[in-house]
Design an enzyme around this catalytic site. Sequence first.
Site, PDB file in Angstrom:
ATOM      1  N   ASN A   1       0.824  -1.212   0.000  1.00 50.23           N
ATOM      2  CA  ASN A   1       0.000   0.000   0.000  1.00 50.23           C
ATOM      3  C   ASN A   1       0.855   1.258   0.000  1.00 50.23           C
ATOM      4  O   ASN A   1       0.550   2.229  -0.701  1.00 50.23           O
ATOM      5  CB  ASN A   1      -0.926   0.001   1.224  1.00 50.23           C
ATOM      6  CG  ASN A   1      -2.136  -0.903   1.035  1.00 50.23           C
ATOM      7  OD1 ASN A   1      -2.569  -1.153  -0.085  1.00 50.23           O
ATOM      8  ND2 ASN A   1      -2.680  -1.402   2.144  1.00 50.23           N
TER       9      ASN A   1
ATOM     10  N   ASP B   1      -5.784  -3.144  -3.234  1.00 54.77           N
ATOM     11  CA  ASP B   1      -7.109  -3.739  -3.446  1.00 54.77           C
ATOM     12  C   ASP B   1      -7.073  -4.770  -4.568  1.00 54.77           C
ATOM     13  O   ASP B   1      -7.750  -5.805  -4.501  1.00 54.77           O
ATOM     14  CB  ASP B   1      -8.123  -2.652  -3.775  1.00 54.77           C
ATOM     15  CG  ASP B   1      -8.438  -1.772  -2.576  1.00 54.77           C
ATOM     16  OD1 ASP B   1      -8.100  -2.172  -1.440  1.00 54.77           O
ATOM     17  OD2 ASP B   1      -9.024  -0.677  -2.771  1.00 54.77           O
TER      18      ASP B   1
ATOM     19  N   GLU C   1      -5.945  -7.865   5.455  1.00 51.31           N
ATOM     20  CA  GLU C   1      -5.262  -8.734   4.484  1.00 51.31           C
ATOM     21  C   GLU C   1      -5.280 -10.195   4.921  1.00 51.31           C
ATOM     22  O   GLU C   1      -4.508 -11.000   4.412  1.00 51.31           O
ATOM     23  CB  GLU C   1      -3.821  -8.265   4.270  1.00 51.31           C
ATOM     24  CG  GLU C   1      -2.911  -8.375   5.486  1.00 51.31           C
ATOM     25  CD  GLU C   1      -2.943  -7.145   6.373  1.00 51.31           C
ATOM     26  OE1 GLU C   1      -1.963  -6.932   7.109  1.00 51.31           O
ATOM     27  OE2 GLU C   1      -3.933  -6.389   6.312  1.00 51.31           O
TER      28      GLU C   1
END
Length: 407
Positions: A274, A283, A310
């Site tokens: 990220n 995503d 996650e």
Amino acid sequence: MSGFAVRFEALLPRWLGWLEGRIVERRDATSCAGFVVGVWPLLLVLWCLQCAPLLDDTVAAHYRPGWAGRALWALTLLMAWLACMGVLGWRRRHEATPQPWLVQLTVVPGTLGLLWLVMGHGFKDNPSPMLLLYMVVVSRALFVPRALRWAWGLSVASIVAAEALAQWEVWTDAPLLVHPMFTGQALATWWAVWVRVVFLTGVLPLSGVLFVLAIALGRRRRELEALARTDALTGLANRREFMAQLERESRRHVRSGQALSLVLFDVDHFKRINDSWGHPVGDQVLARIGTLLRQHTREQVDTAARYGGEEFVLLLPDTDLAGAQRVAEKISQRLRAEPFEAQGQCFSVTQSVGVAEVVQGDGGWALRVADRNLYQAKQAGRDRMVASVAFAEDAASGSNTERRLRP
């Protein structure tokens, strides 16, 4: 089965789906066209009934002189007006902008016209209120309540005014008729026919509309239930659905004695993904993992879920610890070989895995053991799997097997 029946059976679900879409979508123009289609056949039946006094002197004797013809002309003008509004609504069906003027020009004349015709025949002692009920259900299904304020407000005002005038003996309960339909004596032949026709004209389409609405509500309820059970990003079951399924499978495990295993996955260094490539790329990684889990699980047998963030989890009925390890290893290998690309650069993704086999139906304890095994896999360097049978004494002994995940 005839060809017509086959075609009808094939077209009915499509037609119901289209009608449901119009009810849910509620575009003003399309709703106006639907309102006319739903109401116009009813008015046509009343128009045919209203022609009878002009064709038969026996029937005309039940009406006040001249008023049957005036009512027929008014009904003809109303039907012509609604037909024009229906055509206009159909021509504007692709316009998504609100068209309140079209709604009012369609619903107000249609509602008041039918109400006044019913009131003219008296609605206290015959089934004509069924027609009004049908009109209310159709209009409420197609339009928001705010759009119906004028139609319903004027209708209520008309009924209240008629009742007040009747109390002052200025108005009768059936102003079109010489005498009310029911006088305490045997019902006239014409009124016996009229009552039956009006009753069927009201109850049959009303039943059809309620049937369609029940189908639409049932489908929407199932869609909402599916949304409540599904993770929007990955399409997998969410944590709530997984916990419910774990409880069900744990009870079945106690009854049948068949094996039951849990596999808990955690994406390695997901925060780094990220931070480096952005949340949209993160995503995409999660969505791809969801696809891999679906591809490696048995439909309607296994449960693949997004456990949180996650973390992902598999519930594998009729699968022992060795079988669960094989499934987890295949998924990890596929994920490691999966190419990911962001900003022109390729990167790979790995995951740590904790596996536990349920013992004596204690799925909650097995989940905690799998979570502990996952923690040990991450502490041991990530990209590896730790598995154990979730015995009650396992908390003290800490017995497990560790395996480095490699192609």
